[in-house]
Design a protein around this motif. Sequence first.
Motif, PDB file in Angstrom:
ATOM      1  N   LEU A  56       0.701  -1.169   0.076  1.00 32.18           N
ATOM      2  CA  LEU A  56       0.041   0.079   0.005  1.00 32.18           C
ATOM      3  C   LEU A  56       0.630   1.272   0.026  1.00 32.18           C
ATOM      4  N   ILE A  57       1.943   1.331   0.844  1.00 29.45           N
ATOM      5  CA  ILE A  57       2.883   2.416   0.806  1.00 29.45           C
ATOM      6  C   ILE A  57       3.379   2.638  -0.629  1.00 29.45           C
ATOM      7  N   GLY A  58       4.156   1.489  -1.130  1.00 27.85           N
ATOM      8  CA  GLY A  58       4.819   1.775  -2.592  1.00 27.85           C
ATOM      9  C   GLY A  58       3.809   2.229  -3.596  1.00 27.85           C
ATOM     10  N   ALA A  59       2.594   1.681  -3.583  1.00 24.78           N
ATOM     11  CA  ALA A  59       1.624   2.038  -4.660  1.00 24.78           C
ATOM     12  C   ALA A  59       1.095   3.618  -4.290  1.00 24.78           C
ATOM     13  N   MET A  60       0.935   3.903  -3.128  1.00 28.15           N
ATOM     14  CA  MET A  60       0.619   5.233  -2.632  1.00 28.15           C
ATOM     15  C   MET A  60       1.688   6.109  -3.396  1.00 28.15           C
ATOM     16  N   LEU A  61       2.842   5.732  -3.085  1.00 19.78           N
ATOM     17  CA  LEU A  61       4.017   6.890  -3.782  1.00 19.78           C
ATOM     18  C   LEU A  61       3.952   6.936  -5.070  1.00 19.78           C
ATOM     19  N   GLY A  62       3.483   5.806  -5.848  1.00 19.68           N
ATOM     20  CA  GLY A  62       3.658   5.554  -7.396  1.00 19.68           C
ATOM     21  C   GLY A  62       2.503   6.346  -7.992  1.00 19.68           C
ATOM     22  N   PHE A  63       1.507   6.204  -6.970  1.00 16.35           N
ATOM     23  CA  PHE A  63       0.179   6.907  -7.595  1.00 16.35           C
ATOM     24  C   PHE A  63       0.323   8.511  -7.425  1.00 16.35           C
ATOM     25  N   THR A  64       1.008   8.828  -6.391  1.00 17.92           N
ATOM     26  CA  THR A  64       1.366  10.364  -6.061  1.00 17.92           C
ATOM     27  C   THR A  64       2.103  10.754  -7.688  1.00 17.92           C
ATOM     28  N   LEU A  65       2.935  10.164  -7.926  1.00 19.64           N
ATOM     29  CA  LEU A  65       3.820  10.487  -9.095  1.00 19.64           C
ATOM     30  C   LEU A  65       3.071  10.507 -10.285  1.00 19.64           C
ATOM     31  N   GLN A  66       1.935   9.491 -10.540  1.00 24.38           N
ATOM     32  CA  GLN A  66       1.029   9.344 -11.484  1.00 24.38           C
ATOM     33  C   GLN A  66       0.184  10.704 -11.666  1.00 24.38           C
ATOM     34  N   LEU A  67      -0.209  11.275 -10.585  1.00 20.88           N
ATOM     35  CA  LEU A  67      -0.836  12.583 -10.547  1.00 20.88           C
ATOM     36  C   LEU A  67      -0.156  13.773 -11.159  1.00 20.88           C
ATOM     37  N   MET A  68       0.826  14.009 -11.241  1.00 24.60           N
ATOM     38  CA  MET A  68       1.878  15.029 -11.538  1.00 24.60           C
ATOM     39  C   MET A  68       1.930  14.770 -13.029  1.00 24.60           C
ATOM     40  N   PHE A  69       2.103  13.627 -13.411  1.00 22.95           N
ATOM     41  CA  PHE A  69       2.098  13.281 -14.880  1.00 22.95           C
ATOM     42  C   PHE A  69       0.669  13.579 -15.550  1.00 22.95           C
ATOM     43  N   HIS A  70      -0.436  13.108 -14.907  1.00 24.40           N
ATOM     44  CA  HIS A  70      -1.480  13.263 -15.630  1.00 24.40           C
ATOM     45  C   HIS A  70      -1.823  14.764 -15.718  1.00 24.40           C
ATOM     46  N   ALA A  71      -1.449  15.532 -14.753  1.00 23.75           N
ATOM     47  CA  ALA A  71      -1.889  16.945 -14.988  1.00 23.75           C
ATOM     48  C   ALA A  71      -1.628  17.602 -16.466  1.00 23.75           C
ATOM     49  N   PHE A  72      -0.282  17.023 -16.947  1.00 21.90           N
ATOM     50  CA  PHE A  72      -0.159  17.472 -18.309  1.00 21.90           C
ATOM     51  C   PHE A  72      -0.887  16.769 -19.314  1.00 21.90           C
ATOM     52  N   VAL A  73      -1.292  15.523 -18.958  1.00 20.73           N
ATOM     53  CA  VAL A  73      -2.068  14.772 -19.902  1.00 20.73           C
ATOM     54  C   VAL A  73      -3.547  15.247 -19.996  1.00 20.73           C
ATOM     55  N   ILE A  74      -4.138  15.860 -18.937  1.00 24.57           N
ATOM     56  CA  ILE A  74      -5.412  16.587 -18.798  1.00 24.57           C
ATOM     57  C   ILE A  74      -5.083  17.887 -19.645  1.00 24.57           C
ATOM     58  N   ALA A  75      -4.298  18.693 -19.535  1.00 20.87           N
ATOM     59  CA  ALA A  75      -3.964  19.784 -20.259  1.00 20.87           C
ATOM     60  C   ALA A  75      -4.116  19.513 -21.586  1.00 20.87           C
ATOM     61  N   GLY A  76      -3.240  18.643 -22.091  1.00 19.92           N
ATOM     62  CA  GLY A  76      -3.128  18.330 -23.492  1.00 19.92           C
ATOM     63  C   GLY A  76      -4.565  18.216 -24.270  1.00 19.92           C
ATOM     64  N   GLN A  77      -5.557  17.263 -23.254  1.00 22.49           N
ATOM     65  CA  GLN A  77      -6.747  16.761 -23.766  1.00 22.49           C
ATOM     66  C   GLN A  77      -7.649  17.788 -23.976  1.00 22.49           C
ATOM     67  N   ILE A  78      -7.385  18.758 -22.719  1.00 19.83           N
ATOM     68  CA  ILE A  78      -8.348  20.206 -22.846  1.00 19.83           C
ATOM     69  C   ILE A  78      -8.120  20.803 -24.102  1.00 19.83           C
ATOM     70  N   ILE A  79      -7.109  21.052 -24.325  1.00 20.86           N
ATOM     71  CA  ILE A  79      -6.650  21.965 -25.505  1.00 20.86           C
ATOM     72  C   ILE A  79      -7.053  21.268 -26.883  1.00 20.86           C
ATOM     73  N   SER A  80      -6.778  20.037 -26.874  1.00 17.61           N
ATOM     74  CA  SER A  80      -7.352  19.145 -28.201  1.00 17.61           C
ATOM     75  C   SER A  80      -8.713  19.281 -28.452  1.00 17.61           C
ATOM     76  N   MET A  81      -9.585  19.370 -27.377  1.00 20.22           N
ATOM     77  CA  MET A  81     -11.069  19.401 -27.625  1.00 20.22           C
ATOM     78  C   MET A  81     -11.533  20.779 -27.871  1.00 20.22           C
ATOM     79  N   GLN A  82     -10.590  21.774 -27.525  1.00 15.86           N
ATOM     80  CA  GLN A  82     -10.965  23.091 -27.896  1.00 15.86           C
ATOM     81  C   GLN A  82     -10.310  23.409 -29.201  1.00 15.86           C
ATOM     82  N   MET A  83      -9.397  22.979 -29.627  1.00 10.17           N
ATOM     83  CA  MET A  83      -8.807  23.431 -31.109  1.00 10.17           C
ATOM     84  C   MET A  83      -9.404  22.289 -31.899  1.00 10.17           C
ATOM     85  N   GLY A  84     -10.514  21.436 -31.618  1.00 12.40           N
ATOM     86  CA  GLY A  84     -10.964  20.771 -32.768  1.00 12.40           C
ATOM     87  C   GLY A  84     -10.104  19.477 -33.002  1.00 12.40           C
TER      88      GLY A  84
END
Length: 258
Positions: A80-108
């Motif tokens: 659980l501790i190891g998965a919690m640390l890895g999931f926290t890193l995933q949050l940082m990466f997915h912030a950029f993924v969300i940004a890319g998806q939002i921009i993609s939708m806005q620009m068609g």
Amino acid sequence: MLELSNAQIGGWVGAFLFPLFRIAALLMVMPIIGTQLVPTRVRLYLSLAIAVVLVPNLPPMPQVDALSAKAMLLIGEQILIGAMLGFTLQLMFHAFVIAGQIISMQMGLGFASMIDPTNGISVPVLGQFFTMLVTLLFLAMNGHLVVFEVLAESFVTLPVGEGLSGNHLITVAGKLGWVIGAGLLLALPAITALLVVNLAFGAMTRAAPQLNIFSIGFPLTLVMGFIIVWIGSADILSQYQALASEGLQLLRELIRAR
């Protein structure tokens, strides 16, 4: 003849097994190494190698029977501790993924998708572009080495057998909103610029209804979107540094490090 007691065997097994499960859980969940691009066998070998290096320098592990219920609970806690640390890193990466998806939708460009090899799902190409960009920045700035340093420090600040508090899970859950907010902030300049472009097309259509403005609006919005992303990429390094500092600081807070 050398005789070993059950306590000695259990101590030796626990001294290596408990750290191994925490390390393996982190490597199975964290970005880059924990993706489908890296085979599971390679991740296991890497976990064994890191455990062999770290175990001689770690504090003493709890002396429990390797096959007892308490040992199983401790193993589950380390996973659980190891998965919690890895999931926290995933949050940082997915912030950029969300940004890319939002921009993609806005620009068609939302219709243009590709299979993400790291997760095995279909994502917009711009989101995949940001994923590859942040991956290269993470490796170039030795983010993986910082993660391994935090992992080694976690065995001192959050030793095996001390137990997890509810505050750890609450902290991780509370950061889900932070990821969405960070993704919106990253995409906000592009969203604003594209909104101005769409408003200009709307005003032109209202002023000259006989002209088919929207026939050229879609390709022009795509071109303007690419230009805006190109201009905004000049500031991507400072944005990554701010988010990476926030994410790595959260890792240290989770393991109670100062």
